[in-house]
Design a protein around this motif. Structure first.
Motif, PDB file in Angstrom:
ATOM      1  N   ALA A 184       0.853  -1.186   0.000  1.00  0.00           N
ATOM      2  CA  ALA A 184       0.000   0.000   0.000  1.00  0.00           C
ATOM      3  C   ALA A 184       0.890   1.238   0.000  1.00  0.00           C
ATOM      4  CB  ALA A 184      -0.911   0.005   1.218  1.00  0.00           C
ATOM      5  N   SER A 185       0.326   2.362  -0.374  1.00  0.00           N
ATOM      6  CA  SER A 185       1.100   3.606  -0.397  1.00  0.00           C
ATOM      7  C   SER A 185       0.427   4.653   0.475  1.00  0.00           C
ATOM      8  CB  SER A 185       1.222   4.142  -1.833  1.00  0.00           C
ATOM      9  OG  SER A 185      -0.024   4.627  -2.289  1.00  0.00           O
ATOM     10  N   ASP A 186       1.239   5.613   0.931  1.00  0.00           N
ATOM     11  CA  ASP A 186       0.735   6.801   1.616  1.00  0.00           C
ATOM     12  C   ASP A 186       0.711   7.935   0.602  1.00  0.00           C
ATOM     13  OD1 ASP A 186       0.372   5.607   4.044  1.00  0.00           O
ATOM     14  OD2 ASP A 186       2.289   6.242   4.882  1.00  0.00           O
ATOM     15  N   THR A 187      -0.435   8.587   0.470  1.00  0.00           N
ATOM     16  CA  THR A 187      -0.586   9.667  -0.502  1.00  0.00           C
ATOM     17  C   THR A 187      -1.173  10.882   0.196  1.00  0.00           C
ATOM     18  OG1 THR A 187      -0.986   8.065  -2.271  1.00  0.00           O
ATOM     19  CG2 THR A 187      -1.619  10.338  -2.703  1.00  0.00           C
ATOM     20  N   VAL A 188      -0.626  12.057  -0.108  1.00  0.00           N
ATOM     21  CA  VAL A 188      -1.146  13.316   0.417  1.00  0.00           C
ATOM     22  C   VAL A 188      -1.504  14.209  -0.765  1.00  0.00           C
ATOM     23  CG1 VAL A 188      -0.634  15.400   1.740  1.00  0.00           C
ATOM     24  CG2 VAL A 188       0.175  13.182   2.560  1.00  0.00           C
ATOM     25  N   VAL A 189      -2.722  14.724  -0.766  1.00  0.00           N
ATOM     26  CA  VAL A 189      -3.167  15.664  -1.802  1.00  0.00           C
ATOM     27  C   VAL A 189      -3.059  17.065  -1.219  1.00  0.00           C
ATOM     28  CG1 VAL A 189      -5.056  16.354  -3.309  1.00  0.00           C
ATOM     29  CG2 VAL A 189      -4.722  13.935  -2.775  1.00  0.00           C
ATOM     30  N   LEU A 190      -2.175  17.877  -1.799  1.00  0.00           N
ATOM     31  CA  LEU A 190      -1.943  19.238  -1.318  1.00  0.00           C
ATOM     32  C   LEU A 190      -2.639  20.215  -2.261  1.00  0.00           C
ATOM     33  CD1 LEU A 190       1.391  20.571   0.109  1.00  0.00           C
ATOM     34  CD2 LEU A 190      -0.007  22.014  -1.371  1.00  0.00           C
ATOM     35  N   LEU A 191      -3.536  21.019  -1.719  1.00  0.00           N
ATOM     36  CA  LEU A 191      -4.367  21.910  -2.521  1.00  0.00           C
ATOM     37  C   LEU A 191      -3.871  23.351  -2.385  1.00  0.00           C
ATOM     38  CD1 LEU A 191      -7.857  20.519  -1.476  1.00  0.00           C
ATOM     39  CD2 LEU A 191      -6.390  19.763  -3.334  1.00  0.00           C
ATOM     40  N   ASP A 192      -3.640  23.985  -3.513  1.00  0.00           N
ATOM     41  CA  ASP A 192      -3.268  25.393  -3.554  1.00  0.00           C
ATOM     42  C   ASP A 192      -4.552  26.212  -3.654  1.00  0.00           C
ATOM     43  OD1 ASP A 192      -2.477  27.950  -4.136  1.00  0.00           O
ATOM     44  OD2 ASP A 192      -1.435  27.467  -5.991  1.00  0.00           O
ATOM     45  N   VAL A 193      -4.954  26.844  -2.538  1.00  0.00           N
ATOM     46  CA  VAL A 193      -6.156  27.685  -2.539  1.00  0.00           C
ATOM     47  C   VAL A 193      -5.773  29.136  -2.258  1.00  0.00           C
ATOM     48  CG1 VAL A 193      -7.699  25.807  -1.916  1.00  0.00           C
ATOM     49  CG2 VAL A 193      -6.603  27.115  -0.107  1.00  0.00           C
TER      50      VAL A 193
ATOM     51  N   VAL B  62      -8.506  11.420  -4.637  1.00  0.00           N
ATOM     52  CA  VAL B  62      -8.659  10.797  -3.316  1.00  0.00           C
ATOM     53  C   VAL B  62      -9.477   9.508  -3.425  1.00  0.00           C
ATOM     54  CG1 VAL B  62      -9.805  11.071  -1.087  1.00  0.00           C
ATOM     55  CG2 VAL B  62      -8.348  12.897  -1.969  1.00  0.00           C
ATOM     56  N   ARG B  63     -10.566   9.571  -4.164  1.00  0.00           N
ATOM     57  CA  ARG B  63     -11.417   8.381  -4.291  1.00  0.00           C
ATOM     58  C   ARG B  63     -10.690   7.254  -4.996  1.00  0.00           C
ATOM     59  NH1 ARG B  63     -17.605   9.097  -5.911  1.00  0.00           N
ATOM     60  NH2 ARG B  63     -17.641   9.588  -3.664  1.00  0.00           N
TER      61      ARG B  63
ATOM     62  N   GLY C  12      -4.236  11.438   2.737  1.00  0.00           N
ATOM     63  CA  GLY C  12      -4.423  12.627   3.558  1.00  0.00           C
ATOM     64  C   GLY C  12      -4.584  13.846   2.674  1.00  0.00           C
ATOM     65  N   VAL C  13      -4.873  14.980   3.286  1.00  0.00           N
ATOM     66  CA  VAL C  13      -5.094  16.203   2.521  1.00  0.00           C
ATOM     67  C   VAL C  13      -4.511  17.386   3.284  1.00  0.00           C
ATOM     68  CG1 VAL C  13      -7.373  16.689   3.509  1.00  0.00           C
ATOM     69  CG2 VAL C  13      -6.818  17.547   1.242  1.00  0.00           C
ATOM     70  N   VAL C  14      -3.959  18.336   2.527  1.00  0.00           N
ATOM     71  CA  VAL C  14      -3.467  19.601   3.077  1.00  0.00           C
ATOM     72  C   VAL C  14      -3.941  20.705   2.142  1.00  0.00           C
ATOM     73  CG1 VAL C  14      -1.470  20.970   3.761  1.00  0.00           C
ATOM     74  CG2 VAL C  14      -1.405  18.484   4.006  1.00  0.00           C
ATOM     75  N   SER C  15      -4.528  21.765   2.704  1.00  0.00           N
ATOM     76  CA  SER C  15      -4.897  22.929   1.893  1.00  0.00           C
ATOM     77  C   SER C  15      -4.132  24.128   2.418  1.00  0.00           C
ATOM     78  CB  SER C  15      -6.405  23.195   1.940  1.00  0.00           C
ATOM     79  OG  SER C  15      -6.830  23.518   3.253  1.00  0.00           O
ATOM     80  N   VAL C  16      -3.455  24.845   1.522  1.00  0.00           N
ATOM     81  CA  VAL C  16      -2.638  25.999   1.903  1.00  0.00           C
ATOM     82  C   VAL C  16      -3.232  27.255   1.286  1.00  0.00           C
ATOM     83  CG1 VAL C  16      -0.513  24.709   2.222  1.00  0.00           C
ATOM     84  CG2 VAL C  16      -1.053  25.577  -0.028  1.00  0.00           C
ATOM     85  N   GLY C  17      -3.320  28.292   2.133  1.00  0.00           N
ATOM     86  CA  GLY C  17      -3.926  29.541   1.721  1.00  0.00           C
ATOM     87  C   GLY C  17      -4.760  30.050   2.871  1.00  0.00           C
TER      88      GLY C  17
ATOM     89  N   ARG D  46      -5.014  23.964   6.520  1.00  0.00           N
ATOM     90  CA  ARG D  46      -5.861  22.885   7.026  1.00  0.00           C
ATOM     91  C   ARG D  46      -5.268  21.560   6.563  1.00  0.00           C
ATOM     92  NH1 ARG D  46      -8.814  27.009   4.915  1.00  0.00           N
ATOM     93  NH2 ARG D  46     -10.297  28.040   6.281  1.00  0.00           N
ATOM     94  N   TRP D  47      -5.303  20.562   7.425  1.00  0.00           N
ATOM     95  CA  TRP D  47      -4.730  19.277   7.039  1.00  0.00           C
ATOM     96  C   TRP D  47      -5.409  18.156   7.802  1.00  0.00           C
ATOM     97  CZ3 TRP D  47      -1.942  16.457  10.753  1.00  0.00           C
ATOM     98  CH2 TRP D  47      -1.648  17.161  11.939  1.00  0.00           C
ATOM     99  N   LEU D  48      -5.342  16.990   7.214  1.00  0.00           N
ATOM    100  CA  LEU D  48      -5.893  15.776   7.802  1.00  0.00           C
ATOM    101  C   LEU D  48      -4.911  14.656   7.525  1.00  0.00           C
ATOM    102  CD1 LEU D  48      -8.468  14.781   9.279  1.00  0.00           C
ATOM    103  CD2 LEU D  48      -9.354  14.064   7.059  1.00  0.00           C
ATOM    104  N   GLN D  49      -4.498  13.958   8.586  1.00  0.00           N
ATOM    105  CA  GLN D  49      -3.514  12.896   8.436  1.00  0.00           C
ATOM    106  C   GLN D  49      -4.048  11.776   7.544  1.00  0.00           C
ATOM    107  OE1 GLN D  49      -2.487  12.079  12.649  1.00  0.00           O
ATOM    108  NE2 GLN D  49      -0.367  12.314  11.986  1.00  0.00           N
ATOM    109  N   PRO D  50      -3.142  11.057   6.851  1.00  0.00           N
ATOM    110  CA  PRO D  50      -3.589   9.972   5.971  1.00  0.00           C
ATOM    111  C   PRO D  50      -4.370   8.900   6.721  1.00  0.00           C
ATOM    112  CG  PRO D  50      -1.322  10.552   5.481  1.00  0.00           C
ATOM    113  CD  PRO D  50      -1.693  11.299   6.722  1.00  0.00           C
TER     114      PRO D  50
END
Length: 356
Positions: A161-170, A195-196, A206-211, A215-219
């Protein structure tokens, strides 16, 4: 009563208001004030009820609005007004179509569905090797055994399995002046599809939004985690407003060691380069998915506007070149197309990380 309080873009929301009073009444007259992002499709009024059917048009957290219910007496001379606050709803973005899941070179030791470089108990055959006592006899490869004169068995690749983080530029919402497409809308829809796709292969996402506020949520994993991820970034848009001032450093728990980071950005704000530098400094493998937002439209015959457009294009090309020079994969996602078309070139090789 409002149902449902959580829905996807384009879905309908039903509102039912019960009206009770003493004595007779002439009529019930509601006045509806809708919030942003909400469309009223139907309004039905009865002696003891008011029913509304609305459509959630865009993702975000939206205030539904208020309904002022005027109740008149039989003669129409006396009136009583009651204001009903309908509260908020959470509208999820429609996930973009995505099925491909690129993986980094090094995968964690957790069992999953991605083929790893090392041998293991997977299902993908990578070759044959001499039989070792204790191996399953049903894995004997008879053609190779016949040719070599010794028992040969199938060799399989391990599945991880892999760990993936989606980082959003807002940091900015850039709207295409020709089509009206919003970069913020396309970013969230592409992120939801990505993500789906990873959650379907039992990976941790996981997800991180910067701006503004970071905001972030661990995987985590599981299909139910999809809604937690989306809800964690819905505050970016609340009643058509979003914060974009300032930047914080990425918290270490938001980017697990070795996690593949997908950065979704329109490359419209130079400050995103500082965030990418942070990710690169932690040696995380990274992919930048560019969300095009259209080009400025110069006035016909205006040489100054045309020169400004050339400079604008050169600035974006310089940003892409700088990323590629640092070993960061950059792909472009076209609005309206499947995300798989952008990610397909990454399947030819695995994504490498940076250096500390």
């Amino acid at each position: 009563m409002v149902e449902p309080r959580r829905c996807f873009e384009g879905e309908r929301v039903a509102v039912r208001i019960e009206v009770s009073y003493d004595g007779g009444t002439g009529r019930v007259d509601p006045g509806v004030a809708l919030g942003h992002g909400i469309r009223l499709d139907r309004l039905a009024v009865g002696p003891h009820r008011v029913e509304l059917v609305m459509t959630a048009q865009r993702w975000g957290r939206w205030t539904l609005g208020t309904v002022d219910v005027d109740v008149y007496d039989l003669g129409g001379l006396a009136r009583r007004t009651v204001r009903v606050d309908l509260g908020e709803i959470a509208v999820f973005p429609l996930p973009g179509h995505a099925g491909l899941t690129p993986v980094p070179v090094r995968l964690p030791q957790r069992l999953g569905e991605h083929t790893a470089a090392q041998r293991g108990e997977g299902v993908e055959v990578t070759g044959v090797h001499p039989y070792v006592r204790g191996e399953r006899q049903r894995r004997i490869h008879w053609p190779a055994t016949t040719r070599r004169g010794t028992l040969q068995v199938h060799q399989f690749a391990a599945e991880r399995a892999s760990d993936t983080v989606v980082l959003l530029d807002v940091l900015a919402d850039v709207v295409d002046p020709v089509t009206g497409v919003s970069s913020l809308d396309e970013t969230l829809r592409a992120a939801a599809g990505l993500v789906r796709a990873y959650l379907r292969t039992h990976d941790r996402v996981g997800v991180v939004s910067v701006g503004g506020a970071t905001r972030w949520l661990q995987p985590g994993s599981g299909q139910g985690y999809f809604y937690r991820i989306v809800e964690s970034v819905l505050e970016v848009r609340k009643d058509r407003a979003y914060r974009s001032e300032g930047l914080d450093r990425l918290p270490p728990p938001a980017l697990p060691r070795g996690a593949l980071v997908h950065v979704l950005t329109p490359l419209a704000d130079q400050r995103i380069l500082g965030i990418l530098h942070q990710v690169r400094g932690r040696a995380n493998p990274m992919v930048v998915v560019e969300i095009p937002a259209g080009e400025p439209v110069p006035e016909p015959g205006d040489t100054e506007d045309e020169l400004a457009l050339r400079l604008w294009r050169a600035d974006r090309d310089a940003m892409r070149f700088a990323l590629v020079e640092h070993g960061i994969a950059v792909v472009a996602h076209r609005p309206g197309r499947t995300l798989d078309l952008a990610l397909a070139p990454l399947l030819r090789t695995r994504v490498h990380g940076g250096t500390r």
